[in-house]
Write an enzyme that holds these catalytic residues in place. Structure first.
Site, short mmCIF file in Angstrom:
data_model
loop_
_atom_site.label_atom_id
_atom_site.label_comp_id
_atom_site.label_asym_id
_atom_site.label_seq_id
_atom_site.Cartn_x
_atom_site.Cartn_y
_atom_site.Cartn_z
N GLU A 294 35.15 8.28 16.46
CA GLU A 294 35.41 6.92 16.31
C GLU A 294 36.91 6.93 16.44
OE1 GLU A 294 33.41 4.59 13.41
OE2 GLU A 294 31.68 4.23 14.79
N HIS B 215 19.62 30.15 16.58
CA HIS B 215 18.79 30.34 17.67
C HIS B 215 18.45 29.36 18.58
CE1 HIS B 215 17.56 33.70 14.91
NE2 HIS B 215 18.23 33.15 14.12
N LYS C 14 27.43 -4.03 20.32
CA LYS C 14 27.03 -4.83 19.36
C LYS C 14 27.05 -6.35 19.75
CE LYS C 14 28.74 -2.29 15.27
NZ LYS C 14 29.59 -2.33 14.22
#
Length: 403
Positions: free
Chosen positions: A271, A292, A394
């Site tokens: 951010e 792994h 948003k």
């Protein structure tokens, strides 16, 4: 005790000349940051909280521990993630004493919310709802639902004792609600963004509820601020790697208790620096498990990655007789073996070593990564404090919901 090794597994790629070459640009970034007056209050680690405010946090936390079996922190992003990172790091894996700390309001999962409401029915509950604006969608939806559940169980006086609000000091839905019911309020600092709020009351209050020494955390943060040599070197490494097309930084930890901490690191870099087609992609990785699955790519995949690993010298006393080693020693051997193998393929790793996971060291690391992420943004010419891309989704979402 914290040590930084930016040489051993970066040999052949960075050297003293590299650090010198970037020192002037780091200096300029630091000077620009210090001249900035907006949203920089988080940097004043020695002035963020008065003695009276610290005592208030400690006394309120003591009250919560006496009152609650279940302490629910309602917030999203930096409003909870930084605190969770410290609490997880400094809390036993299978904690038996109260209160149990649960995090909510960080998703829109109806199933999670329904399950939480059901889970809290037979428990003594205290809520800490955190939102600077007071209208963050996930936080608002979750708080409204949990508040409704409390009202079905407790009278008005009891509810007042079970809600603690952390929000803006002047306006917003949560502020008005807190005034109306008369519950405890903490002020979300005006000139501090959510991802930088861990070492303010926003993060320190939940951390203190967990029984963690917040004064030692602040001591560690102050030390990090003074130790310019290490964050100058780290910034030089990142800038050099970026210039060489290394666009992904993997943050490795070999102690699972640090997983939430690396998620906060991911946020603080993504951010703060990921704007205007710039920035290094931060990826958290908990080893040895992830070796792994992702280890093969890091060893031989597209060479766009460099790594920063956090080593813990001692976190337990478990001794493995078969290998004549303590497990913490085995973890360190694994970390350095991976760094060595990757280095042989031209992949580079810087190592940050802490002697143990304790409040001082966690405060140091939080301040360190807050500072370097910010100065890196200035070096890239980005506004470190905003997140315009997040605001775009948003806006679209709110239009779809007619709010």
């Amino acid at each position: 005790m914290i040590k930084f090794d930016f040489e051993t597994y970066l040999e052949g790629e960075v050297n003293t000349e590299t650090f010198i070459a970037y020192s002037n640009s780091v200096d300029r970034a630091r000077n620009d940051f210090l001249r900035e007056n907006n949203m920089n209050d988080w940097y004043q680690f020695d002035m963020l909280l008065s003695e009276e405010e610290l005592i208030d946090i400690e006394q309120t936390a003591t009250y919560v521990r006496s009152k609650a079996e279940l302490f629910i922190v309602i917030g999203v992003g930096g409003s909870y993630l930084g605190a969770k990172g410290i609490i997880d790091a400094l809390t036993p894996y299978f904690k038996k004493d109260y209160p149990q700390i649960i995090y909510a309001g960080n998703s829109l999962s109806g199933e999670y919310l329904e399950s939480l409401i059901d889970y809290m029915q037979d428990k003594e509950v205290v809520l800490n709802v955190i939102s600077k604006s007071g209208n963050t969608l996930e936080t608002s939806v979750t708080f409204d639902a949990l508040y409704k559940s409390l009202k079905a169980r407790y009278n008005e006086e009891e509810i007042k004792e079970r809600i603690i609000v952390t929000t803006d000091k002047e306006s917003g839905y949560l502020l008005e609600m807190a005034k109306r019911i008369g519950c405890k309020r903490f002020i979300f600092p005006t000139n501090v963004g959510g991802r930088f709020s861990t070492l303010t009351v926003v993060g320190l209050f939940p951390i203190c509820v967990a029984g963690i020494d917040i004064r030692s955390i602040l001591d560690g943060a102050r030390s990090a601020k003074q130790n310019r040599r290490d964050y100058y070197k780290y910034l030089a490494v990142r800038e050099h790697m970026y210039s060489k097309g290394k666009y992904v930084e993997v943050f490795n930890v070999y102690e699972p208790k640090l997983e939430a901490f690396t998620e906060w690191i991911q946020q603080i870099f993504a951010e703060t620096q990921g704007k205007f087609k710039k920035g290094i992609l931060p990826i958290p990785m908990v080893n040895t498990g992830k070796l792994h699955s992702l280890g093969q790519y890091l060893q031989e995949g597209t060479p766009i990655v460099f790594e920063t690993s956090i080593d813990v010298e001692k976190n337990s006393d478990y001794y493995v007789e078969k290998y004549s080693r303590y497990m913490d020693t085995m973890n360190s051997i694994a970390l350095k073996s991976v760094a060595s193998a990757h280095h042989a393929e031209g992949r580079y790793t810087g190592i940050i070593t802490i002697d143990e996971i304790n409040p001082y060291n966690m405060g140091y690391l939080y301040a360190f990564f807050s500072i370097v992420s910010t100065l890196g943004a200035y070096m890239a010419g980005n506004n470190y404090a905003n997140q315009p891309g997040v605001n775009k989704y948003k806006e679209i979402m709110r239009s779809q919901l007619n709010i």
